[in-house]
Design a protein around this motif. Structure first.
Motif, PDB file in Angstrom:
ATOM      1  N   TYR A  36       0.837  -1.206   0.000  1.00 48.18           N
ATOM      2  CA  TYR A  36       0.000   0.000   0.000  1.00 48.18           C
ATOM      3  C   TYR A  36       0.870   1.254   0.000  1.00 48.18           C
ATOM      4  N   ILE A  37       1.927   1.228   0.803  1.00 45.31           N
ATOM      5  CA  ILE A  37       2.838   2.379   0.869  1.00 45.31           C
ATOM      6  C   ILE A  37       3.649   2.502  -0.419  1.00 45.31           C
ATOM      7  N   GLY A  38       4.065   1.369  -0.964  1.00 46.67           N
ATOM      8  CA  GLY A  38       4.944   1.393  -2.133  1.00 46.67           C
ATOM      9  C   GLY A  38       4.239   1.588  -3.463  1.00 46.67           C
ATOM     10  N   LEU A  39       2.903   1.492  -3.477  1.00 43.86           N
ATOM     11  CA  LEU A  39       2.148   1.663  -4.720  1.00 43.86           C
ATOM     12  C   LEU A  39       1.122   2.786  -4.578  1.00 43.86           C
ATOM     13  N   PRO A  40       1.554   4.000  -4.292  1.00 50.45           N
ATOM     14  CA  PRO A  40       0.588   5.078  -4.049  1.00 50.45           C
ATOM     15  C   PRO A  40      -0.228   5.456  -5.280  1.00 50.45           C
ATOM     16  N   PHE A  41       0.292   5.151  -6.464  1.00 48.20           N
ATOM     17  CA  PHE A  41      -0.375   5.572  -7.699  1.00 48.20           C
ATOM     18  C   PHE A  41      -1.667   4.817  -7.975  1.00 48.20           C
ATOM     19  N   ILE A  42      -1.918   3.702  -7.282  1.00 49.15           N
ATOM     20  CA  ILE A  42      -3.146   2.952  -7.542  1.00 49.15           C
ATOM     21  C   ILE A  42      -4.314   3.477  -6.705  1.00 49.15           C
ATOM     22  N   ARG A  43      -4.036   4.381  -5.771  1.00 53.94           N
ATOM     23  CA  ARG A  43      -5.098   4.891  -4.912  1.00 53.94           C
ATOM     24  C   ARG A  43      -6.003   5.833  -5.690  1.00 53.94           C
ATOM     25  N   PRO A  44      -7.243   6.021  -5.226  1.00 52.47           N
ATOM     26  CA  PRO A  44      -8.134   6.986  -5.882  1.00 52.47           C
ATOM     27  C   PRO A  44      -7.492   8.373  -5.906  1.00 52.47           C
ATOM     28  N   GLY A  45      -7.847   9.154  -6.924  1.00 50.62           N
ATOM     29  CA  GLY A  45      -7.256  10.474  -7.068  1.00 50.62           C
ATOM     30  C   GLY A  45      -7.431  11.347  -5.844  1.00 50.62           C
ATOM     31  N   SER A  46      -8.606  11.263  -5.189  1.00 49.70           N
ATOM     32  CA  SER A  46      -8.846  12.084  -4.006  1.00 49.70           C
ATOM     33  C   SER A  46      -7.855  11.750  -2.895  1.00 49.70           C
ATOM     34  N   VAL A  47      -7.528  10.471  -2.758  1.00 47.76           N
ATOM     35  CA  VAL A  47      -6.579  10.051  -1.729  1.00 47.76           C
ATOM     36  C   VAL A  47      -5.175  10.513  -2.086  1.00 47.76           C
ATOM     37  N   VAL A  48      -4.798  10.416  -3.367  1.00 45.70           N
ATOM     38  CA  VAL A  48      -3.476  10.867  -3.809  1.00 45.70           C
ATOM     39  C   VAL A  48      -3.296  12.355  -3.510  1.00 45.70           C
ATOM     40  N   ILE A  49      -4.336  13.160  -3.794  1.00 46.11           N
ATOM     41  CA  ILE A  49      -4.261  14.597  -3.553  1.00 46.11           C
ATOM     42  C   ILE A  49      -4.168  14.887  -2.057  1.00 46.11           C
ATOM     43  N   ALA A  50      -5.021  14.257  -1.266  1.00 43.87           N
ATOM     44  CA  ALA A  50      -5.004  14.489   0.182  1.00 43.87           C
ATOM     45  C   ALA A  50      -3.668  14.064   0.786  1.00 43.87           C
ATOM     46  N   ASP A  51      -3.171  12.902   0.381  1.00 45.08           N
ATOM     47  CA  ASP A  51      -1.885  12.435   0.897  1.00 45.08           C
ATOM     48  C   ASP A  51      -0.764  13.390   0.504  1.00 45.08           C
ATOM     49  N   GLY A  52      -0.834  13.904  -0.738  1.00 42.95           N
ATOM     50  CA  GLY A  52       0.192  14.839  -1.190  1.00 42.95           C
ATOM     51  C   GLY A  52       0.221  16.104  -0.348  1.00 42.95           C
ATOM     52  N   LYS A  53      -0.946  16.579   0.059  1.00 40.30           N
ATOM     53  CA  LYS A  53      -0.997  17.791   0.880  1.00 40.30           C
ATOM     54  C   LYS A  53      -0.488  17.519   2.287  1.00 40.30           C
ATOM     55  N   PHE A  54      -0.903  16.395   2.872  1.00 38.65           N
ATOM     56  CA  PHE A  54      -0.475  16.075   4.225  1.00 38.65           C
ATOM     57  C   PHE A  54       1.007  15.705   4.286  1.00 38.65           C
ATOM     58  N   GLU A  55       1.467  14.919   3.335  1.00 42.78           N
ATOM     59  CA  GLU A  55       2.811  14.356   3.411  1.00 42.78           C
ATOM     60  C   GLU A  55       3.887  15.267   2.831  1.00 42.78           C
ATOM     61  N   THR A  56       3.506  16.165   1.930  1.00 51.27           N
ATOM     62  CA  THR A  56       4.513  16.974   1.246  1.00 51.27           C
ATOM     63  C   THR A  56       4.267  18.470   1.382  1.00 51.27           C
ATOM     64  N   LEU A  57       3.064  18.915   1.029  1.00 52.48           N
ATOM     65  CA  LEU A  57       2.815  20.353   0.951  1.00 52.48           C
ATOM     66  C   LEU A  57       2.982  21.042   2.301  1.00 52.48           C
ATOM     67  N   VAL A  58       2.279  20.578   3.319  1.00 49.91           N
ATOM     68  CA  VAL A  58       2.301  21.288   4.597  1.00 49.91           C
ATOM     69  C   VAL A  58       3.498  20.938   5.462  1.00 49.91           C
ATOM     70  N   THR A  59       4.242  19.910   5.088  1.00 45.92           N
ATOM     71  CA  THR A  59       5.423  19.556   5.874  1.00 45.92           C
ATOM     72  C   THR A  59       6.681  20.242   5.354  1.00 45.92           C
ATOM     73  N   GLY A  60       6.618  20.795   4.150  1.00 47.34           N
ATOM     74  CA  GLY A  60       7.750  21.533   3.607  1.00 47.34           C
ATOM     75  C   GLY A  60       7.698  22.993   4.006  1.00 47.34           C
ATOM     76  N   ARG A  61       8.606  23.759   3.446  1.00 44.40           N
ATOM     77  CA  ARG A  61       8.636  25.193   3.746  1.00 44.40           C
ATOM     78  C   ARG A  61       7.617  25.904   2.866  1.00 44.40           C
ATOM     79  N   MET A  62       6.587  26.446   3.491  1.00 44.74           N
ATOM     80  CA  MET A  62       5.508  27.063   2.735  1.00 44.74           C
ATOM     81  C   MET A  62       5.712  28.566   2.537  1.00 44.74           C
ATOM     82  N   PHE A  63       6.321  29.221   3.499  1.00 43.97           N
ATOM     83  CA  PHE A  63       6.433  30.676   3.452  1.00 43.97           C
ATOM     84  C   PHE A  63       7.883  31.126   3.571  1.00 43.97           C
ATOM     85  N   ASP A  64       8.137  32.339   3.075  1.00 40.63           N
ATOM     86  CA  ASP A  64       9.444  32.970   3.180  1.00 40.63           C
ATOM     87  C   ASP A  64       9.375  34.134   4.162  1.00 40.63           C
TER      88      ASP A  64
END
Length: 326
Positions: A36-64
């Motif tokens: 499940y962790i290694g095949l993220p591309f098979i998940r529904p699009g809504s899950v891919v988008i939500a995971d991308g926001k939680f795992e990447t967008l808000v955990t990185g540097r958002m503001f300068d």
């Protein structure tokens, strides 16, 4: 001694198969979880988008450091497809930087807000397209035990893996490699757009535009939809605590609706009369929703890219006129 030996043999007889079953179950569980962790591309699009926001967008540097106004926009899929941060920033001017943290099919915004704050991404303004719910108390043990979906998510996070894998292979059986690449591109594009995402898969009309005369039997063209704002709410209390702790303002903003879906919302005062709390500042800006012609929607609920640009321009005008960004 003979009786003791018999008892020991009986105990050993049931312990070994139980231990073997537990080991086999753990192995299967671990294998499915890794898949499940290694095949993220098979998940529904809504899950891919939500995971991308939680795992990447808000955990990185958002503001300068030079970002005077640091803005986060929350809501469900209507917000996800409507607010375009890059266009909003360009209209609002230098020192303004925004992110669309809307989540498909999700009305709870505290988890992703807290994830951003914990990562050191502190906004000056939180924009809510949906107000908080009216639940007065946090979920307790009894609530948790009645939440079958949450329990299943914790115990079996990979529970949808067989279905997702089957659907993905069936729908893309002639272009598996391209489909995997497409998912990665869509996710990257969402991150580059700072959270805005066009749900192309739900668009079934030419040029991603609904017909001018599009309507649904459930539309209520003479009814003005309301935006209830509960006075007492655990979510509101927690949000206010976070706002005081981190020093951000809370603004409630309109959502986009199709013309004819509801009657046009009456204009609302975006000035002092719209203030519903002083500490922390909470304000209601504009009407409950903006109405747009069907041609600006890709499906009954979600704007197409052109509609998103129109909504974003209207949102910028509303924010500029509110006095909240001076």
């Amino acid at each position: 001694m003979a009786e003791d030996e018999v008892a020991g043999a009986v105990a050993g007889n049931w312990r070994r198969p139980v231990a073997a079953f537990v080991l086999a179950f753990a192995s299967v569980w671990l294998a499915l979880d890794m898949a499940y962790i290694g095949l993220p591309f098979i998940r529904p699009g809504s899950v891919v988008i939500a995971d991308g926001k939680f795992e990447t967008l808000v955990t990185g540097r958002m503001f300068d450091p030079q970002d005077r106004y640091r803005v986060m926009i929350f809501g469900h899929s209507k917000a996800l497809t409507a607010a375009r941060p890059r266009e909003l920033d360009a209209t609002m001017g230098a020192g303004f930087r925004s992110y669309n943290l809307g989540l498909p099919g999700e009305v709870h915004f505290l988890p992703i807000l807290k994830a951003a704050l914990e990562a050191g991404n502190v906004p000056t303004h939180v924009l809510l397209t949906l107000p908080w719910d009216g639940k007065r108390d946090r979920d307790g043990l009894i609530d948790a035990l009645h939440n079958d979906a949450a329990i299943a998510k914790v115990l079996l996070p990979f529970r949808t893996l067989p279905r997702d894998a089957t659907l993905f292979v069936f729908e893309n059986r002639k272009r598996l490699i391209e489909a995997i690449h497409d998912v990665a591109i869509e996710r990257s594009r969402m991150l580059e757009e700072r959270g805005w995402y066009f749900i192309k898969s739900q668009s079934h009309y030419e040029d991603d535009r609904l017909p001018d005369d599009y309507a649904l039997p459930t539309d209520q063209p003479t009814h003005v939809a309301s935006r209830p704002i509960p006075e007492q709410s655990f979510t509101r209390t927690r949000l206010e605590q976070l706002a005081r702790q981190y020093g951000f303002q809370i603004l409630l903003i309109p959502l986009p609706y199709r013309t004819g879906e509801f009657a046009r919302a009456p204009a609302a005062d975006a000035g002092p009369a719209a203030i519903i709390a002083d500490q922390p500042p909470i304000r209601v800006l504009g009407p409950a929703y903006f109405s747009y012609p069907p041609a600006l929607f890709a499906d009954p609920q979600h704007t197409n890219p052109q509609g998103a640009s129109v909504y974003t321009a209207d949102l910028a005008r509303l924010l500029k006129g509110s006095g909240a960004f001076r």
